[in-house]
Design an enzyme around this catalytic site. Structure first.
Site, PDB file in Angstrom:
ATOM      1  N   ASN A 182       1.012  -1.160   0.035  1.00 62.24           N
ATOM      2  CA  ASN A 182      -0.146   0.077  -0.126  1.00 62.24           C
ATOM      3  C   ASN A 182       1.059   1.196   0.032  1.00 62.24           C
ATOM      4  OD1 ASN A 182      -1.381   2.263   1.080  1.00 62.24           O
ATOM      5  ND2 ASN A 182      -3.157   0.839   1.725  1.00 62.24           N
ATOM      6  N   ASP A 238      -0.917  -3.757  10.030  1.00 66.66           N
ATOM      7  CA  ASP A 238      -2.243  -4.261   9.556  1.00 66.66           C
ATOM      8  C   ASP A 238      -3.161  -3.331  10.405  1.00 66.66           C
ATOM      9  OD1 ASP A 238      -3.823  -6.265   7.885  1.00 66.66           O
ATOM     10  OD2 ASP A 238      -4.822  -6.433   9.949  1.00 66.66           O
TER      11      ASP A 238
HETATM   12  P1  ITT Z   1      -0.715  -4.245   3.120  1.00 69.39           P
HETATM   13  O1  ITT Z   1      -1.429  -5.486   3.334  1.00 69.39           O
HETATM   14  O2  ITT Z   1       0.039  -4.570   1.675  1.00 69.39           O
HETATM   15  O3  ITT Z   1       0.001  -3.323   3.812  1.00 69.39           O
HETATM   16  P2  ITT Z   1      -3.416  -3.236   2.617  1.00 69.39           P
HETATM   17  O4  ITT Z   1      -4.021  -2.006   1.896  1.00 69.39           O
HETATM   18  O5  ITT Z   1      -3.816  -4.445   2.090  1.00 69.39           O
HETATM   19  O6  ITT Z   1      -1.669  -3.234   2.239  1.00 69.39           O
HETATM   20  P3  ITT Z   1      -4.436  -3.702   5.306  1.00 69.39           P
HETATM   21  O7  ITT Z   1      -4.934  -5.043   4.964  1.00 69.39           O
HETATM   22  O8  ITT Z   1      -3.934  -3.445   6.653  1.00 69.39           O
HETATM   23  O9  ITT Z   1      -3.426  -3.051   4.167  1.00 69.39           O
HETATM   24  O10 ITT Z   1      -5.751  -2.933   4.915  1.00 69.39           O
HETATM   25  C1  ITT Z   1      -5.926  -1.739   5.578  1.00 69.39           C
HETATM   26  C2  ITT Z   1      -6.895  -0.763   5.124  1.00 69.39           C
HETATM   27  O11 ITT Z   1      -7.504   0.233   6.028  1.00 69.39           O
HETATM   28  C3  ITT Z   1      -6.067   0.232   3.905  1.00 69.39           C
HETATM   29  O12 ITT Z   1      -6.114  -0.513   2.815  1.00 69.39           O
HETATM   30  C4  ITT Z   1      -6.770   1.330   4.371  1.00 69.39           C
HETATM   31  O13 ITT Z   1      -7.652   1.618   3.162  1.00 69.39           O
HETATM   32  C5  ITT Z   1      -7.582   1.353   5.526  1.00 69.39           C
HETATM   33  N1  ITT Z   1      -6.474   2.218   6.438  1.00 69.39           N
HETATM   34  C6  ITT Z   1      -5.538   1.851   7.247  1.00 69.39           C
HETATM   35  N2  ITT Z   1      -4.692   2.855   7.580  1.00 69.39           N
HETATM   36  C7  ITT Z   1      -5.234   3.969   7.282  1.00 69.39           C
HETATM   37  C8  ITT Z   1      -4.898   5.297   7.484  1.00 69.39           C
HETATM   38  O14 ITT Z   1      -3.911   5.665   8.033  1.00 69.39           O
HETATM   39  N3  ITT Z   1      -5.879   6.083   6.593  1.00 69.39           N
HETATM   40  C9  ITT Z   1      -6.863   5.772   5.996  1.00 69.39           C
HETATM   41  N4  ITT Z   1      -7.094   4.506   5.668  1.00 69.39           N
HETATM   42  C10 ITT Z   1      -6.546   3.597   6.464  1.00 69.39           C
END
Ligand code: ITT
Length: 200
Positions: free
Chosen positions: A17, A75
C-alpha cells in the site's frame, strides 16, 4: 538476548500500500536502510487471521522468510462503533478488487443510513509487527479515536482518511498536513511502542 534493531539495519517494509509505505518511511525517519516489498521480491500473502495483530505478524513473518531480512508489517483499518466495529480487519476488502476507497467510504455511509445511526464515533487501529528470518517477532498496536463525517473531505492521506475526524480536531485526516496526521495517528502511536521495544 533482547530483540534490538540497530540503526542502519536493512529492513523490509512489507506493505503493498503506497500510502502506508509513505507514512512508515516518514516514521522511520532514515533510521534504517529500508527496502520496499517490491525491491525485496516479497509477494502479497493472503491475510487469513482474524485480528489486526495476527495479520500483521503473518505479513511480517512471510516477508522475513522470503527476503532473509528483518521485516516490518502493518495491519490496520477503520472501525465504526454503530457498525459493530466494521469494516475493521476487512477495511481493504470493502474497497473491492480495484481498491476503490470512494466506494468503500460510500458503503460506510450507506450502512449507517440503513440503520438510522446517530452515533458516528469510529477509530483507526494499526498493528505493527517486526519479524526476523530466524523466528522471533514482536507486535504492538495503536489506536486513534474520532468520528466519521460525510461527504468525504480532502485529498491528502489515503484510504478512509477523507471521512475520519480525530477527536479534538475539525479537519479530516484527508485535509490535514501529513506531519499533523503523523503526530497523532494510530500508526504513529503503534510506532512509539515499537521504538520503546526495539530501538537502541
Ligand atoms: P498491505 O497489507 O500490503 O500493507 P493493505 O492496504 O491490504 O496493504 P491492510 O490489509 O492493513 O493493508 O488494509 C487496511 C486498510 O485500512 C487500508 O487499505 C486502508 O484503506 C485502511 N487504512 C489503514 N490505515 C489507514 C489510514 O491511516 N488512513 C486511511 N485508511 C487507512
Amino acid at each position: 538476548m533482547p530483540l534490538i534493531l540497530p540503526a542502519g539495519t536493512r529492513l523490509v517494509a512489507a506493505t503493498h500500500n503506497a500510502g502506508k509505505a509513505r507514512e512508515i518511511a516518514a516514521l522511520l525517519d532514515g533510521r534504517f536502510e529500508v527496502l520496499s516489498a517490491a525491491e525485496a521480491g516479497v509477494p502479497e500473502p493472503d491475510e487469513t487471521e482474524s485480528t489486526f495483530t495476527g495479520n500483521a505478524l503473518l505479513k511480517a513473518r512471510h516477508a522475513a522468510q522470503r527476503s532473509g531480512l528483518p521485516a516490518l508489517a502493518d495491519d490496520s483499518g477503520l472501525s465504526v462503533t454503530a457498525l459493530d466495529g466494521a469494516p475493521g480487519i476487512f477495511s481493504a476488502r470493502w474497497a473491492g478488487p480495484d481498491r476503490d476507497f470512494a466506494l468503500a467510504m460510500r458503503k460506510v455511509e450507506t450502512r449507517l443510513e440503513e440503520i438510522g445511526a446517530t452515533d458516528f464515533s469510529a477509530w483507526f487501529t494499526s498493528a505493527l509487527a517486526v519479524a526476523w528470518p530466524d523466528g522471533p517477532a514482536v507486535v504492538v498496536q495503536g489506536e486513534v479515536h474520532g468520528h466519521v463525517s460525510f461527504p468525504p473531505r480532502g485529498d491528502r492521506g489515503f484510504g478512509y482518511d477523507p471521512i475520519f475526524v480525530p477527536t479534538g480536531h475539525s479537519q479530516t485526516f484527508g485535509e490535514m498536513d501529513p506531519a499533523a496526521k503523523d503526530s497523532m495517528s494510530h500508526r504513529a502511536r503503534a510506532f512509539e511502542q515499537l521504538k520503546g521495544a526495539l530501538f537502541d
